[in-house]
Design an enzyme around this catalytic site. Structure first.
Site, mmCIF file in Angstrom:
data_model
loop_
_atom_site.group_PDB
_atom_site.id
_atom_site.type_symbol
_atom_site.label_atom_id
_atom_site.label_comp_id
_atom_site.label_asym_id
_atom_site.label_seq_id
_atom_site.Cartn_x
_atom_site.Cartn_y
_atom_site.Cartn_z
ATOM 1 N N ARG A 16 0.789 -1.194 -0.068
ATOM 2 C CA ARG A 16 -0.077 -0.057 0.083
ATOM 3 C C ARG A 16 0.697 1.277 0.128
ATOM 4 N NH1 ARG A 16 -5.589 -0.279 1.691
ATOM 5 N NH2 ARG A 16 -6.293 -2.211 0.613
ATOM 6 N N ARG A 60 -3.658 6.645 0.374
ATOM 7 C CA ARG A 60 -4.726 7.891 0.859
ATOM 8 C C ARG A 60 -3.277 8.688 1.847
ATOM 9 N NH1 ARG A 60 -9.946 5.402 2.439
ATOM 10 N NH2 ARG A 60 -8.520 3.659 2.933
ATOM 11 N N ARG A 119 -6.847 10.914 -6.951
ATOM 12 C CA ARG A 119 -8.316 10.280 -6.664
ATOM 13 C C ARG A 119 -9.253 11.025 -6.956
ATOM 14 N NH1 ARG A 119 -12.035 8.135 -4.191
ATOM 15 N NH2 ARG A 119 -12.139 6.691 -2.662
ATOM 16 N N ASP A 162 -6.339 -3.227 -7.632
ATOM 17 C CA ASP A 162 -7.049 -3.834 -6.318
ATOM 18 C C ASP A 162 -7.155 -5.272 -6.605
ATOM 19 O OD1 ASP A 162 -8.114 -2.691 -3.712
ATOM 20 O OD2 ASP A 162 -9.402 -4.499 -4.256
ATOM 21 N N TYR A 195 -14.581 -12.272 0.405
ATOM 22 C CA TYR A 195 -15.466 -10.957 0.108
ATOM 23 C C TYR A 195 -16.668 -11.305 -0.853
ATOM 24 C CZ TYR A 195 -11.490 -7.962 1.681
ATOM 25 O OH TYR A 195 -10.648 -7.384 2.734
HETATM 26 O O1 CP3 Z 1 -0.072 -1.739 -2.398
HETATM 27 C C1 CP3 Z 1 -0.107 -0.489 -3.296
HETATM 28 O O2 CP3 Z 1 0.200 0.770 -3.291
HETATM 29 C C2 CP3 Z 1 -0.798 -1.159 -4.710
HETATM 30 C C3 CP3 Z 1 -2.131 -0.980 -4.664
HETATM 31 C C4 CP3 Z 1 -3.190 -2.048 -3.856
HETATM 32 C C5 CP3 Z 1 -4.355 -1.371 -3.227
HETATM 33 N N1 CP3 Z 1 -5.155 -2.618 -2.840
HETATM 34 C C6 CP3 Z 1 -5.102 -0.164 -3.357
HETATM 35 C C7 CP3 Z 1 -6.248 0.359 -2.853
HETATM 36 C C8 CP3 Z 1 -3.163 -3.204 -3.442
HETATM 37 C C9 CP3 Z 1 -2.011 -4.173 -3.492
HETATM 38 C C10 CP3 Z 1 -4.326 -3.673 -2.782
HETATM 39 C C11 CP3 Z 1 -4.730 -5.047 -2.259
HETATM 40 C C12 CP3 Z 1 -5.739 -5.066 -1.563
HETATM 41 N N2 CP3 Z 1 -7.030 -4.608 -1.840
HETATM 42 C C13 CP3 Z 1 -5.697 -6.192 -0.442
HETATM 43 C C14 CP3 Z 1 -4.633 -7.210 -0.065
HETATM 44 C C15 CP3 Z 1 -3.604 -6.355 0.843
HETATM 45 C C16 CP3 Z 1 -4.296 -5.912 2.080
HETATM 46 O O3 CP3 Z 1 -4.176 -4.954 2.310
HETATM 47 O O4 CP3 Z 1 -4.517 -6.909 2.871
HETATM 48 C C17 CP3 Z 1 -7.205 -6.228 0.090
HETATM 49 C C18 CP3 Z 1 -7.457 -6.983 0.967
HETATM 50 C C19 CP3 Z 1 -7.907 -5.275 -0.786
HETATM 51 C C20 CP3 Z 1 -9.424 -4.902 -0.659
HETATM 52 C C21 CP3 Z 1 -9.566 -3.615 -0.531
HETATM 53 N N3 CP3 Z 1 -9.453 -2.460 -1.402
HETATM 54 C C22 CP3 Z 1 -10.100 -3.079 0.689
HETATM 55 C C23 CP3 Z 1 -10.645 -3.706 1.972
HETATM 56 C C24 CP3 Z 1 -10.479 -1.694 0.413
HETATM 57 C C25 CP3 Z 1 -10.905 -0.658 1.193
HETATM 58 C C26 CP3 Z 1 -9.985 -0.114 2.166
HETATM 59 C C27 CP3 Z 1 -10.583 1.414 2.709
HETATM 60 O O5 CP3 Z 1 -9.854 2.024 3.539
HETATM 61 O O6 CP3 Z 1 -11.432 1.982 2.189
HETATM 62 C C28 CP3 Z 1 -9.816 -1.275 -0.795
HETATM 63 C C29 CP3 Z 1 -9.521 -0.047 -1.539
HETATM 64 C C30 CP3 Z 1 -8.251 0.331 -1.600
HETATM 65 N N4 CP3 Z 1 -7.340 -0.442 -2.431
HETATM 66 C C31 CP3 Z 1 -7.673 1.541 -1.454
HETATM 67 C C32 CP3 Z 1 -6.519 1.663 -2.080
HETATM 68 C C33 CP3 Z 1 -5.407 2.672 -2.354
HETATM 69 C C34 CP3 Z 1 -8.260 2.674 -0.924
HETATM 70 C C35 CP3 Z 1 -9.095 3.430 -1.837
HETATM 71 C C36 CP3 Z 1 -9.434 4.930 -1.630
HETATM 72 O O7 CP3 Z 1 -10.412 5.367 -1.125
HETATM 73 O O8 CP3 Z 1 -8.614 5.842 -2.192
#
Ligand code: CP3
Length: 351
Positions: A27, A31, A40, A77, A154
């Site tokens: 990540r 944000r 974004r 994602d 999910y």
């Molecule tokens: O790592 C990176 O910088 C690459 C991008 C990346 C994202 N998600 C961007 C993202 C990666 C590798 C992921 C993987 C991901 N997504 C996982 C596995 C890794 C982990 O964290 O365990 C999981 C479980 C997800 C599912 C997911 N996507 C969730 C639960 C959420 C919501 C989180 C939230 O805080 O709202 C996301 C959205 C997401 N994916 C965001 C980002 C930057 C936040 C989106 C935003 O509001 O801008």
């Protein structure tokens, strides 16, 4: 053959000696970065940002420019696959992902398509190719996907869960239905990662974020089996070089021996796993990635530096360590603290 100018990360994945310990952060684009929040906003919602090649490329490069990480990870994602399977994915602010059409029955599983990565998921390999071009060989780019088990949580729960009650009921009472779903997901993840590799991904990571909620037996049956199948189904060559596979099972610290047996090149460790104990479990079979507590980024830079030193020591001097956090960067940390972490890893590990 186009090796990246900085191939420290790839060398560490292959357990070759490096001048310093390479580092990237799960990540790392997100944000906590003001420049991310600006892009974004421009994109509208999160999935539109993932689907926009130009903007997804821009945010992928932000941590490379700001932090000097040794690898980029594609901005995307893990839920792109369920979205392409028509599960009605929405991101609800404050709640995280929601699936409007959860998968609950044999008929639901039967109706799911295995998405063609050349078709509805085409935007993902397109983004990989665009990132490769924009990086211009500065550092390698990592492609990624979720594990079948993690994606299934999910899809079956209809979003995030505290108890995993619905999918665990399915695992106990209707295991054949769950296996059918996991089988479809494994085929889909394999095709999806192969498409990312063909588009130029120089390493791939599989996020098994929720593997650790399973019992040891259930982990082997419902997650490990499919991780192994995916690793075996990948075409792991790019530019004539082996493309390393990184497996990250959060909560999987007791099962590293099994994970090493899948044929993966690197295992990601969460922050609850002791690096020396992990080295003992895997012997010299794989490289290790990790594993600072992500909450370290709330502490003062001097404190961060001390933890970096302790972690470098714990992994020891032998090659095959990729520095990372034990899970993703939290959205409310100060980017200056991430910069301090990067600088500390690079300076303290230089040999
Ligand atoms: O790592 C990176 O910088 C690459 C991008 C990346 C994202 N998600 C961007 C993202 C990666 C590798 C992921 C993987 C991901 N997504 C996982 C596995 C890794 C982990 O964290 O365990 C999981 C479980 C997800 C599912 C997911 N996507 C969730 C639960 C959420 C919501 C989180 C939230 O805080 O709202 C996301 C959205 C997401 N994916 C965001 C980002 C930057 C936040 C989106 C935003 O509001 O801008």
């Amino acid at each position: 053959m186009t090796r990246p100018d900085n191939d420290t990360f790839l060398r560490a994945c292959r357990r070759e000696p490096t001048d310093y310990t390479p580092v990237w952060l799960m990540r790392q684009a997100g944000r906590y970065l003001p420049e991310y929040r600006r892009v974004r906003e421009k994109a509208g919602d999160f999935m539109s940002l993932c689907r926009n090649t130009e903007l997804a490329t821009e945010v992928t490069l932000q941590p490379v420019d700001r932090l000097g990480v040794d690898a980029a990870i594609l901005f995307s994602d893990i839920l792109t696959i369920p979205a392409a399977m028509d599960c009605g994915l929405r991101f609800v602010s404050g709640e995280g992902p929601v699936m409007d059409k959860p998968v609950r029955s044999e008929a639901d599983v039967g109706a799911l398509p295995v998405p063609d990565p050349g078709d509805e998921l085409r935007y993902v390999p397109d983004a990989v190719a665009s990132v490769r071009k924009a990086l211009n060989n500065r550092v390698p780019v990592i492609g990624f996907a979720g594990s079948p088990w993690t994606l299934a949580t999910y899809m079956v729960e209809g979003g995030s869960s505290k108890t995993y009650g619905i999918i665990k009921r399915m695992a106990y009472d209707e295991p054949a239905v769950l296996h059918r779903l996991l089988d479809k997901l494994a085929r889909s993840v394999t095709d999806y990662l192969n498409a990312q590799i063909a588009a130029g991904a120089q390493a791939v990571q599989i996020f098994d974020t929720w593997g650790g909620v399973l019992t040891p037996e259930a982990f082997r049956e419902f997650s490990l089996t499919y991780l192994r199948r995916i690793v075996n189904g990948l075409t792991l060559v790019n530019d004539g070089e082996r493309v390393p596979v990184i497996l990250f099972t959060k909560g999987g610290g007791a099962w590293l021996g099994d994970l090493a047996d899948t044929g993966a090149d690197v295992l990601g460790l969460d922050w609850q796993t002791d690096p020396a104990e992990a080295r003992r479990q895997v012997g010299g079979r794989v490289a290790l990635q990790g594993n600072l507590d992500p909450a370290i980024l709330y502490a003062r830079p001097e404190r961060i530096e001390r933890e970096v030193a302790r972690t470098l020591d714990a992994f020891g001097p032998e090659p095959g360590h990729v520095f990372n956090l034990g899970h993703g960067v939290n959205p409310d940390v100060d980017p200056a603290h991430a910069e301090a972490l990067l600088a500390a890893v690079h300076s303290l590990s230089r040999r």
